[in-house]
Design a protein around this motif. Sequence first.
Motif, PDB file in Angstrom:
ATOM      1  N   LEU A 247       7.164 -62.740  13.272  1.00 50.18           N
ATOM      2  CA  LEU A 247       7.702 -63.536  12.167  1.00 50.18           C
ATOM      3  C   LEU A 247       7.766 -65.014  12.539  1.00 50.18           C
ATOM      4  N   ARG A 248       8.079 -65.304  13.797  1.00 53.36           N
ATOM      5  CA  ARG A 248       8.060 -66.704  14.249  1.00 53.36           C
ATOM      6  C   ARG A 248       6.642 -67.263  14.187  1.00 53.36           C
ATOM      7  N   MET A 249       5.670 -66.412  14.509  1.00 55.10           N
ATOM      8  CA  MET A 249       4.276 -66.835  14.434  1.00 55.10           C
ATOM      9  C   MET A 249       3.891 -67.151  12.986  1.00 55.10           C
ATOM     10  N   LEU A 250       4.350 -66.322  12.060  1.00 50.17           N
ATOM     11  CA  LEU A 250       4.053 -66.564  10.646  1.00 50.17           C
ATOM     12  C   LEU A 250       4.708 -67.861  10.164  1.00 50.17           C
ATOM     13  N   LYS A 251       5.900 -68.160  10.681  1.00 55.49           N
ATOM     14  CA  LYS A 251       6.560 -69.422  10.330  1.00 55.49           C
ATOM     15  C   LYS A 251       5.739 -70.617  10.803  1.00 55.49           C
ATOM     16  N   SER A 252       5.131 -70.477  11.991  1.00 54.57           N
ATOM     17  CA  SER A 252       4.339 -71.584  12.529  1.00 54.57           C
ATOM     18  C   SER A 252       3.091 -71.843  11.691  1.00 54.57           C
ATOM     19  N   MET A 253       2.689 -70.869  10.877  1.00 52.59           N
ATOM     20  CA  MET A 253       1.521 -71.032  10.015  1.00 52.59           C
ATOM     21  C   MET A 253       1.816 -71.906   8.803  1.00 52.59           C
ATOM     22  N   GLU A 254       3.103 -72.101   8.481  1.00 50.18           N
ATOM     23  CA  GLU A 254       3.476 -72.818   7.265  1.00 50.18           C
ATOM     24  C   GLU A 254       2.967 -74.255   7.249  1.00 50.18           C
ATOM     25  N   SER A 255       2.852 -74.865   8.434  1.00 46.84           N
ATOM     26  CA  SER A 255       2.403 -76.260   8.500  1.00 46.84           C
ATOM     27  C   SER A 255       0.893 -76.373   8.686  1.00 46.84           C
ATOM     28  N   SER A 256       0.193 -75.245   8.665  1.00 41.97           N
ATOM     29  CA  SER A 256      -1.266 -75.259   8.814  1.00 41.97           C
ATOM     30  C   SER A 256      -1.905 -74.602   7.595  1.00 41.97           C
ATOM     31  N   ASP A 257      -3.215 -74.570   7.588  1.00 43.68           N
ATOM     32  CA  ASP A 257      -3.946 -73.935   6.485  1.00 43.68           C
ATOM     33  C   ASP A 257      -4.339 -72.503   6.817  1.00 43.68           C
ATOM     34  N   LEU A 258      -3.739 -71.939   7.847  1.00 41.00           N
ATOM     35  CA  LEU A 258      -4.099 -70.589   8.267  1.00 41.00           C
ATOM     36  C   LEU A 258      -3.390 -69.527   7.441  1.00 41.00           C
ATOM     37  N   PHE A 259      -4.077 -68.414   7.272  1.00 37.80           N
ATOM     38  CA  PHE A 259      -3.458 -67.257   6.627  1.00 37.80           C
ATOM     39  C   PHE A 259      -4.042 -65.999   7.244  1.00 37.80           C
ATOM     40  N   PHE A 260      -3.167 -65.132   7.741  1.00 40.22           N
ATOM     41  CA  PHE A 260      -3.608 -63.858   8.281  1.00 40.22           C
ATOM     42  C   PHE A 260      -3.487 -62.795   7.194  1.00 40.22           C
ATOM     43  N   LYS A 261      -4.594 -62.149   6.911  1.00 40.36           N
ATOM     44  CA  LYS A 261      -4.610 -61.098   5.896  1.00 40.36           C
ATOM     45  C   LYS A 261      -3.831 -59.876   6.372  1.00 40.36           C
ATOM     46  N   LYS A 262      -4.012 -59.546   7.645  1.00 39.11           N
ATOM     47  CA  LYS A 262      -3.350 -58.364   8.215  1.00 39.11           C
ATOM     48  C   LYS A 262      -3.074 -58.599   9.686  1.00 39.11           C
TER      49      LYS A 262
ATOM     50  N   LEU B 197     -13.016 -60.564  11.067  1.00 39.98           N
ATOM     51  CA  LEU B 197     -12.814 -61.778  11.863  1.00 39.98           C
ATOM     52  C   LEU B 197     -11.365 -61.746  12.331  1.00 39.98           C
ATOM     53  N   ILE B 198     -11.201 -61.517  13.635  1.00 39.89           N
ATOM     54  CA  ILE B 198      -9.890 -61.162  14.176  1.00 39.89           C
ATOM     55  C   ILE B 198      -9.489 -62.098  15.310  1.00 39.89           C
ATOM     56  N   CYS B 199      -8.203 -62.454  15.327  1.00 38.88           N
ATOM     57  CA  CYS B 199      -7.627 -63.198  16.452  1.00 38.88           C
ATOM     58  C   CYS B 199      -6.809 -62.217  17.292  1.00 38.88           C
ATOM     59  N   GLU B 200      -7.037 -62.228  18.596  1.00 41.11           N
ATOM     60  CA  GLU B 200      -6.306 -61.337  19.494  1.00 41.11           C
ATOM     61  C   GLU B 200      -5.490 -62.145  20.492  1.00 41.11           C
ATOM     62  N   GLY B 201      -4.253 -61.709  20.716  1.00 41.10           N
ATOM     63  CA  GLY B 201      -3.397 -62.377  21.697  1.00 41.10           C
ATOM     64  C   GLY B 201      -1.960 -61.953  21.505  1.00 41.10           C
ATOM     65  N   THR B 202      -1.084 -62.455  22.339  1.00 39.55           N
ATOM     66  CA  THR B 202       0.340 -62.185  22.147  1.00 39.55           C
ATOM     67  C   THR B 202       0.849 -63.096  21.027  1.00 39.55           C
ATOM     68  N   PRO B 203       1.942 -62.719  20.367  1.00 37.15           N
ATOM     69  CA  PRO B 203       2.495 -63.601  19.330  1.00 37.15           C
ATOM     70  C   PRO B 203       2.807 -65.002  19.848  1.00 37.15           C
ATOM     71  N   GLU B 204       3.286 -65.084  21.111  1.00 37.93           N
ATOM     72  CA  GLU B 204       3.625 -66.392  21.683  1.00 37.93           C
ATOM     73  C   GLU B 204       2.379 -67.270  21.829  1.00 37.93           C
ATOM     74  N   ASN B 205       1.286 -66.682  22.352  1.00 36.36           N
ATOM     75  CA  ASN B 205       0.060 -67.462  22.546  1.00 36.36           C
ATOM     76  C   ASN B 205      -0.561 -67.871  21.214  1.00 36.36           C
ATOM     77  N   LEU B 206      -0.529 -66.960  20.249  1.00 40.40           N
ATOM     78  CA  LEU B 206      -1.066 -67.294  18.928  1.00 40.40           C
ATOM     79  C   LEU B 206      -0.247 -68.416  18.286  1.00 40.40           C
ATOM     80  N   SER B 207       1.080 -68.320  18.396  1.00 36.13           N
ATOM     81  CA  SER B 207       1.947 -69.362  17.827  1.00 36.13           C
ATOM     82  C   SER B 207       1.654 -70.720  18.445  1.00 36.13           C
ATOM     83  N   GLN B 208       1.501 -70.750  19.767  1.00 37.27           N
ATOM     84  CA  GLN B 208       1.239 -72.003  20.466  1.00 37.27           C
ATOM     85  C   GLN B 208      -0.070 -72.625  20.007  1.00 37.27           C
TER      86      GLN B 208
END
Length: 248
Positions: free
Chosen positions: A167-182, A198-209
């Motif tokens: 959920l913190r990672m999703l919050k970090s998306m608010e200031s960008s143009d990113l959207f994760f479908k699933k 087209l998939i991004c893999e990583g820990t939530p912390e690394n993705l958020s950063q």
Amino acid sequence: MTDKLRKKKKRKKKNYLLRLLVIIAIGVGLYFLITSELFDIDSVKIKNNNYYTVEQVKDKSGIKIGENIFKLKKNEIKDKLLKDPYFANVIIKRKLPATVVVEVTERTEKAAVIYNGAYIIIDSDGMVLRKASAEPKITVIQGLTVKKAKEGKPLEVEENSILADTLRMLKSMESSDLFFKKIDISNVIIKAHIYDELICEGTPENLSQNIKNGNLETALYEMYSKGIKRGIIKVGTDNYCSFDPNVE
């Protein structure tokens, strides 16, 4: 001397009675004024609503046109509205002579958790807003073990820390143009789908950063410009990103 004292006492009594009559007259006048049609509610204004329409909020409030504005039970109306999980806060104001203003702070749908063939809609704090049978147009989270899902209460899952990080990672998306479908959080390394393949893999912390520093957005923009819609972006520590065109 005695007669003077008696006359003085009589004058005091008369003055007291006169003041009392004036106070009573003013009180009666005020009563008839505030209960007159002048203060009958003729308008209800709703502010800051988004999920619900103005008419829906009015209906939920139960405020009636024609009701005396001073008889309005603001706390009861507030408590009634706050029973709806979409309302985080409610402020009700009287705007004399005949307008009631209802200011609402709504919770926003942030993700949908798959559970028993349905979708549990939650906000950015994990609060359960509603349950849906059709897939909503927000990020879908799968792989959680749901323990309890009650509307108006935080979603209870066995993987609480992973959900909080996601959920913190999703919050970090608010200031960008990113959207994760699933997002699949079945494992420690989560899979966040931009597209189905087209998939991004990583820990939530690394993705958020990498979302916050713009690295992931830059990498995806380069792929979009090349028409790439299939592959895996592996996100690690120290702003590390790599791309693998093969999807399992």
